[in-house]
Design a protein around this motif. Structure first.
Motif, PDB file in Angstrom:
ATOM      1  N   ILE A 178       0.808  -1.344  -0.001  1.00  0.00           N
ATOM      2  CA  ILE A 178      -0.073   0.080  -0.019  1.00  0.00           C
ATOM      3  C   ILE A 178       0.839   1.195  -0.087  1.00  0.00           C
ATOM      4  O   ILE A 178       1.830   1.372   0.716  1.00  0.00           O
ATOM      5  CB  ILE A 178      -0.772  -0.045   1.253  1.00  0.00           C
ATOM      6  CG1 ILE A 178      -2.043  -1.031   1.155  1.00  0.00           C
ATOM      7  CG2 ILE A 178      -1.543   1.459   1.488  1.00  0.00           C
ATOM      8  CD1 ILE A 178      -2.876  -1.080   2.174  1.00  0.00           C
ATOM      9  N   LYS A 179       0.598   2.191  -0.700  1.00  0.00           N
ATOM     10  CA  LYS A 179       1.537   3.433  -0.885  1.00  0.00           C
ATOM     11  C   LYS A 179       1.168   4.271   0.560  1.00  0.00           C
ATOM     12  O   LYS A 179       0.151   3.868   1.046  1.00  0.00           O
ATOM     13  CB  LYS A 179       0.926   4.125  -2.148  1.00  0.00           C
ATOM     14  CG  LYS A 179       1.240   3.621  -3.509  1.00  0.00           C
ATOM     15  CD  LYS A 179       0.648   4.122  -4.547  1.00  0.00           C
ATOM     16  CE  LYS A 179       1.162   3.399  -5.980  1.00  0.00           C
ATOM     17  NZ  LYS A 179       0.422   4.117  -7.117  1.00  0.00           N
ATOM     18  N   LYS A 180       2.085   5.340   0.476  1.00  0.00           N
ATOM     19  CA  LYS A 180       2.090   6.059   1.952  1.00  0.00           C
ATOM     20  C   LYS A 180       0.763   6.855   2.307  1.00  0.00           C
ATOM     21  O   LYS A 180       0.141   7.120   1.343  1.00  0.00           O
ATOM     22  CB  LYS A 180       3.220   7.120   1.604  1.00  0.00           C
ATOM     23  CG  LYS A 180       3.617   7.561   2.854  1.00  0.00           C
ATOM     24  CD  LYS A 180       4.732   8.748   2.794  1.00  0.00           C
ATOM     25  CE  LYS A 180       4.973   9.414   4.136  1.00  0.00           C
ATOM     26  NZ  LYS A 180       6.002  10.240   3.835  1.00  0.00           N
ATOM     27  N   LEU A 181       0.303   6.541   3.244  1.00  0.00           N
ATOM     28  CA  LEU A 181      -0.859   7.162   3.825  1.00  0.00           C
ATOM     29  C   LEU A 181      -0.605   8.706   4.044  1.00  0.00           C
ATOM     30  O   LEU A 181       0.355   9.145   4.509  1.00  0.00           O
ATOM     31  CB  LEU A 181      -1.263   6.380   5.118  1.00  0.00           C
ATOM     32  CG  LEU A 181      -1.527   5.005   4.997  1.00  0.00           C
ATOM     33  CD1 LEU A 181      -2.184   4.532   6.550  1.00  0.00           C
ATOM     34  CD2 LEU A 181      -2.741   4.762   3.927  1.00  0.00           C
ATOM     35  N   SER A 182      -1.524   9.489   4.085  1.00  0.00           N
ATOM     36  CA  SER A 182      -1.664  10.691   4.442  1.00  0.00           C
ATOM     37  C   SER A 182      -1.686  10.668   6.227  1.00  0.00           C
ATOM     38  O   SER A 182      -1.903   9.717   6.713  1.00  0.00           O
ATOM     39  CB  SER A 182      -2.781  11.585   3.997  1.00  0.00           C
ATOM     40  OG  SER A 182      -3.846  11.044   4.571  1.00  0.00           O
ATOM     41  N   ASP A 183      -1.411  11.902   6.592  1.00  0.00           N
ATOM     42  CA  ASP A 183      -1.428  11.987   7.971  1.00  0.00           C
ATOM     43  C   ASP A 183      -2.990  11.668   8.654  1.00  0.00           C
ATOM     44  O   ASP A 183      -3.035  10.971   9.690  1.00  0.00           O
ATOM     45  CB  ASP A 183      -0.995  13.338   8.768  1.00  0.00           C
ATOM     46  CG  ASP A 183       0.463  13.430   8.601  1.00  0.00           C
ATOM     47  OD1 ASP A 183       1.334  12.500   8.295  1.00  0.00           O
ATOM     48  OD2 ASP A 183       0.941  14.497   8.503  1.00  0.00           O
ATOM     49  N   LYS A 184      -3.901  12.225   7.910  1.00  0.00           N
ATOM     50  CA  LYS A 184      -5.241  12.019   8.313  1.00  0.00           C
ATOM     51  C   LYS A 184      -5.529  10.469   8.044  1.00  0.00           C
ATOM     52  O   LYS A 184      -6.498   9.900   8.989  1.00  0.00           O
ATOM     53  CB  LYS A 184      -6.193  12.833   7.352  1.00  0.00           C
ATOM     54  CG  LYS A 184      -7.774  12.795   7.507  1.00  0.00           C
ATOM     55  CD  LYS A 184      -8.620  13.473   6.720  1.00  0.00           C
ATOM     56  CE  LYS A 184      -9.915  13.402   6.874  1.00  0.00           C
ATOM     57  NZ  LYS A 184     -11.038  14.124   6.204  1.00  0.00           N
ATOM     58  N   ARG A 197      -3.607   8.018   8.349  1.00  0.00           N
ATOM     59  CA  ARG A 197      -2.845   7.379   9.309  1.00  0.00           C
ATOM     60  C   ARG A 197      -3.661   7.391  10.693  1.00  0.00           C
ATOM     61  O   ARG A 197      -3.830   6.245  11.216  1.00  0.00           O
ATOM     62  CB  ARG A 197      -1.237   7.751   9.633  1.00  0.00           C
ATOM     63  CG  ARG A 197      -0.561   7.300  10.714  1.00  0.00           C
ATOM     64  CD  ARG A 197       0.692   7.778  10.509  1.00  0.00           C
ATOM     65  NE  ARG A 197       1.165   7.481   9.383  1.00  0.00           N
ATOM     66  CZ  ARG A 197       2.447   6.334   9.226  1.00  0.00           C
ATOM     67  NH1 ARG A 197       2.548   5.735  10.418  1.00  0.00           N
ATOM     68  NH2 ARG A 197       2.858   6.160   8.181  1.00  0.00           N
ATOM     69  N   ARG A 198      -4.213   8.660  11.091  1.00  0.00           N
ATOM     70  CA  ARG A 198      -4.832   8.647  12.585  1.00  0.00           C
ATOM     71  C   ARG A 198      -6.298   7.946  12.315  1.00  0.00           C
ATOM     72  O   ARG A 198      -6.505   7.323  13.493  1.00  0.00           O
ATOM     73  CB  ARG A 198      -4.905  10.138  12.505  1.00  0.00           C
ATOM     74  CG  ARG A 198      -3.876  11.162  12.845  1.00  0.00           C
ATOM     75  CD  ARG A 198      -4.272  12.524  13.418  1.00  0.00           C
ATOM     76  NE  ARG A 198      -4.972  13.250  12.338  1.00  0.00           N
ATOM     77  CZ  ARG A 198      -4.410  14.003  11.706  1.00  0.00           C
ATOM     78  NH1 ARG A 198      -3.122  14.083  11.686  1.00  0.00           N
ATOM     79  NH2 ARG A 198      -5.361  14.640  10.896  1.00  0.00           N
ATOM     80  N   SER A 199      -6.797   8.130  11.199  1.00  0.00           N
ATOM     81  CA  SER A 199      -8.120   7.191  11.245  1.00  0.00           C
ATOM     82  C   SER A 199      -7.870   5.750  11.267  1.00  0.00           C
ATOM     83  O   SER A 199      -8.563   5.125  11.980  1.00  0.00           O
ATOM     84  CB  SER A 199      -8.487   7.626   9.843  1.00  0.00           C
ATOM     85  OG  SER A 199      -9.873   6.888   9.672  1.00  0.00           O
ATOM     86  N   ALA A 200      -6.739   5.038  10.767  1.00  0.00           N
ATOM     87  CA  ALA A 200      -6.412   4.048  10.624  1.00  0.00           C
ATOM     88  C   ALA A 200      -6.133   3.397  12.172  1.00  0.00           C
ATOM     89  O   ALA A 200      -6.525   2.447  12.785  1.00  0.00           O
ATOM     90  CB  ALA A 200      -5.470   3.515   9.976  1.00  0.00           C
ATOM     91  N   ILE A 201      -5.279   4.093  12.725  1.00  0.00           N
ATOM     92  CA  ILE A 201      -4.895   3.888  14.306  1.00  0.00           C
ATOM     93  C   ILE A 201      -6.174   3.833  15.201  1.00  0.00           C
ATOM     94  O   ILE A 201      -6.542   2.938  15.912  1.00  0.00           O
ATOM     95  CB  ILE A 201      -3.831   4.863  14.728  1.00  0.00           C
ATOM     96  CG1 ILE A 201      -2.397   4.617  13.941  1.00  0.00           C
ATOM     97  CG2 ILE A 201      -3.731   4.826  16.159  1.00  0.00           C
ATOM     98  CD1 ILE A 201      -1.657   5.776  14.269  1.00  0.00           C
ATOM     99  N   GLU A 202      -6.970   4.971  15.089  1.00  0.00           N
ATOM    100  CA  GLU A 202      -8.171   4.924  15.687  1.00  0.00           C
ATOM    101  C   GLU A 202      -9.019   3.679  15.528  1.00  0.00           C
ATOM    102  O   GLU A 202      -9.673   2.980  16.320  1.00  0.00           O
ATOM    103  CB  GLU A 202      -8.999   6.103  15.335  1.00  0.00           C
ATOM    104  CG  GLU A 202      -8.616   7.486  15.832  1.00  0.00           C
ATOM    105  CD  GLU A 202      -8.967   8.665  15.204  1.00  0.00           C
ATOM    106  OE1 GLU A 202     -10.232   8.696  14.558  1.00  0.00           O
ATOM    107  OE2 GLU A 202      -8.580   9.843  15.889  1.00  0.00           O
ATOM    108  N   THR A 203      -9.290   3.180  14.190  1.00  0.00           N
ATOM    109  CA  THR A 203     -10.064   1.907  13.901  1.00  0.00           C
ATOM    110  C   THR A 203      -9.450   0.905  14.759  1.00  0.00           C
ATOM    111  O   THR A 203     -10.140  -0.026  15.391  1.00  0.00           O
ATOM    112  CB  THR A 203     -10.017   1.910  12.468  1.00  0.00           C
ATOM    113  OG1 THR A 203     -10.713   2.902  11.677  1.00  0.00           O
ATOM    114  CG2 THR A 203     -10.686   0.534  12.129  1.00  0.00           C
TER     115      THR A 203
END
Length: 416
Positions: A198-204, A206-212
Motif C-alpha cells: 500500500i502506498k504511503k498514507l496521509s496523516d489523516k 494514518r490517524r483514522s487507521a490507528i483509531e480504527t
C-alpha cells in the motif's frame, strides 16, 4: 480451446493430475490418478469439466471455496483437499523420496508427520477494496482474481474468528482499488497484522487507521510496509519456553505443531553438543531452544529478527550463552575454518537452499549437521554436497506443515 476426455496417470509435483496427450503431458488441477475426466484444453493446461470415472481415493473437499465449483471461484490456497488422507500423505512423502533420488540419495524416509485442520497460525491474505466491499481471501491459482473467503479449514480459529477485524484493518488502510497483502500471525497476545504493497498514507488516513485498530479486540500490532503503525500489545511468540517479540512481518513457522516437531528432531540429533551454530536463525526458532543444550552462535542476514533473538536470550534465565552475528550467508557463508569451532550446525534456509554454505560445511570437520528445508529439491542438492564429502544421512523426516498443498517441510540429520 478444445474439449476432450483424458485419463489421469499420476500427480505432478505441484499437485495437478497429469494425462498424456498426443503432443505431451496435460496438467489438470483437482484430478486424481486413474480418473477419466472431460476437460477443456488450452495447450498443456486442462480445466476439469466433469468426471466420468472417479478415483476411490477421491473425497469431499473440506471447504466450500475449493475446486472448480468453489464459492466465489476456485481458491488457490489448497490443491489437494479432494485426496483421501492416506494416499495424500503417501504422495507428499514420495515427493521427498523422488527429490533425494534425483541426486542419487536413497536414505530411509520416515512416515510423514501429519498436519490437521485449524493449525495454521500464519496466513497471508490477498485483499482489495471495491466500491461496495473489502475483499479478503486468496488468489485463484495463476490469477490475480481474489476469491473472497467465508471459511478456511486450515487456518486457526484465532485467525478466522477475527476475520471481520482483519477486514476492518484492510478497509482502514486501503487508499485505492489496488490489491495488497495482509500477513497475519497469531501470537500469545493477539494478532500481529503486517500490511504490504500500500502506498504511503496521509496523516489523516494514518490517524483514522490507528483509531480504527484501537477499537478492535484481539489485535496486538498493525504494521504498514514494515513500519509499526500501532501496537496495543507487544506480540509475543514462544520458542521452547522462551518468549520472543518478533519484528513486523517476520518469518515464523506456519504451524506450532510442525515447529515443535522440527525442534524435537533438531534437538535429538545435536543432543550433547557443547558448541552449536544456528544458520539462517531468524528470531530464534531453534537457537533459543538449543541454548538449553549448549552454547549457540546464531547467524542471520536481517538485523531486526536477530535483535529480537538477542533480546530474548539476554532476558531469559537458565540459557547457555547465545552470541549473534548479522551475515548474508548466501554471499558470505561461514567458512570451513570458522566452522571448526562447532560440534554441531543447524541450517534452515529459504526455498533457494544453502548451496554455498553446504559447500563450506562439506569441507568442515563438524560432527553433526541438521538441515531443515521447505523445498525438497534444493535440500537434495545441498545434502548431495555433504554426502559426497563423507557425511552420512542418518534420518530424513517429512512434515506436512502446509496442509492440502504440494509443499512439504523436511528435517534431515547427518553425521561425519
Amino acid at each position: 480451446m478444445s474439449t476432450e476426455t483424458v485419463t489421469i496417470q499420476k500427480l505432478g509435483a505441484q499437485g495437478d493430475g497429469i494425462a498424456q496427450g498426443t503432443d505431451g503431458p496435460i496438467y489438470v488441477p483437482f484430478t486424481l490418478p486413474g480418473e477419466s475426466v472431460a476437460i477443456a484444453r488450452v495447450k498443456s493446461h486442462g480445466t476439469l469439466m466433469s468426471i466420468a470415472t472417479a478415483s476411490p481415493d477421491r473425497q469431499e473437499p473440506h471447504c466450500r471455496h475449493f475446486g472448480p465449483e468453489g464459492v466465489n471461484g476456485a481458491c488457490g490456497g489448497c490443491t489437494l483437499q479432494h485426496y483421501a488422507d492416506q494416499p495424500y500423505r503417501a504422495f507428499k512423502r514420495q515427493l521427498v523420496i523422488d527429490a533425494l533420488r534425483s541426486k542419487g540419495l536413497t536414505p530411509e524416509v520416515d512416515d510423514i508427520i501429519a498436519a490437521r485442520p485449524g493449525e495454521r497460525r500464519r496466513v497471508v491474505f490477498a485483499a482489495r477494496k471495491t466500491e461496495k466491499d473489502m475483499l479478503i481471501g486468496f488468489n485463484q491459482a495463476e490469477s490475480h482474481h481474489i476469491v473472497a473467503i467465508q471459511e478456511c479449514p486450515i487456518a486457526s480459529v484465532g485467525i478466522m474468528s477475527r476475520l471481520p477485524a482483519i477486514r476492518a484493518v484492510g478497509a482502514a488502510l486501503a487508499v485505492s482499488a489496488e490489491a495488497f497483502r495482509i500477513s497475519v500471525l497469531e501470537t500469545l497476545s493477539g494478532l500481529d497484522i503486517a500490511v504490504d504493497d500500500i502506498k504511503k498514507l496521509s496523516d489523516k488516513q494514518r490517524r483514522s487507521a490507528i483509531e480504527t485498530v484501537l477499537t478492535l479486540r484481539g489485535i496486538a500490532r498493525v504494521s504498514l510496509n514494515g513500519e509499526i503503525l500501532v501496537e496495543p500489545m507487544k506480540p509475543m511468540v514462544e520458542f521452547g519456553g522462551v518468549q520472543v517479540s518478533p519484528p513486523p512481518g517476520a518469518f515464523a513457522q506456519a504451524t506450532k505443531p510442525a515447529e515443535e516437531a522440527m525442534a524435537e528432531l533438531v534437538a535429538a540429533h545435536v543432543r550433547k553438543a557443547k558448541r552449536i551454530a544456528d544458520l539462517f536463525a531468524g528470531s530464534g526458532t531453534f537457537a533459543l531452544r538449543l541454548a538449553r543444550i549448549g552454547r549457540v552462535h546464531a547467524v542471520e542476514g536481517e538485523d531486526k529478527p536477530l535483535a529480537a533473538l538477542d533480546h530474548a536470550a539476554r532476558n531469559t534465565p537458565g540459557l547457555k550463552p547465545v552470541t549473534t552475528e548479522r551475515r548474508d550467508l548466501f554471499r558470505r557463508p561461514l567458512m570451513a575454518q570458522e566452522l571448526k569451532a562447532y560440534d554441531a550446525v543447524v541450517f534452515d534456509p529459504p526455498r533457494a537452499g544453502a548451496e554455498f554454505q553446504s559447500k563450506e560445511l562439506a569441507r568442515s570437520t563438524v560432527k553433526k549437521i541438521v538441515a531443515v528445508s521447505c523445498n525438497p529439491l534444493t535440500l537434495a542438492r545441498d545434502l548431495a554436497l555433504l554426502v559426497e564429502s563423507g557425511y552420512r544421512i542418518t534420518r530424513v523426516t517429512p512434515i506436512d506443515q502446509f496442509l492440502w498443498s504440494s509443499h512439504v517441510e523436511v528435517v534431515a540429520a547427518l553425521e561425519k
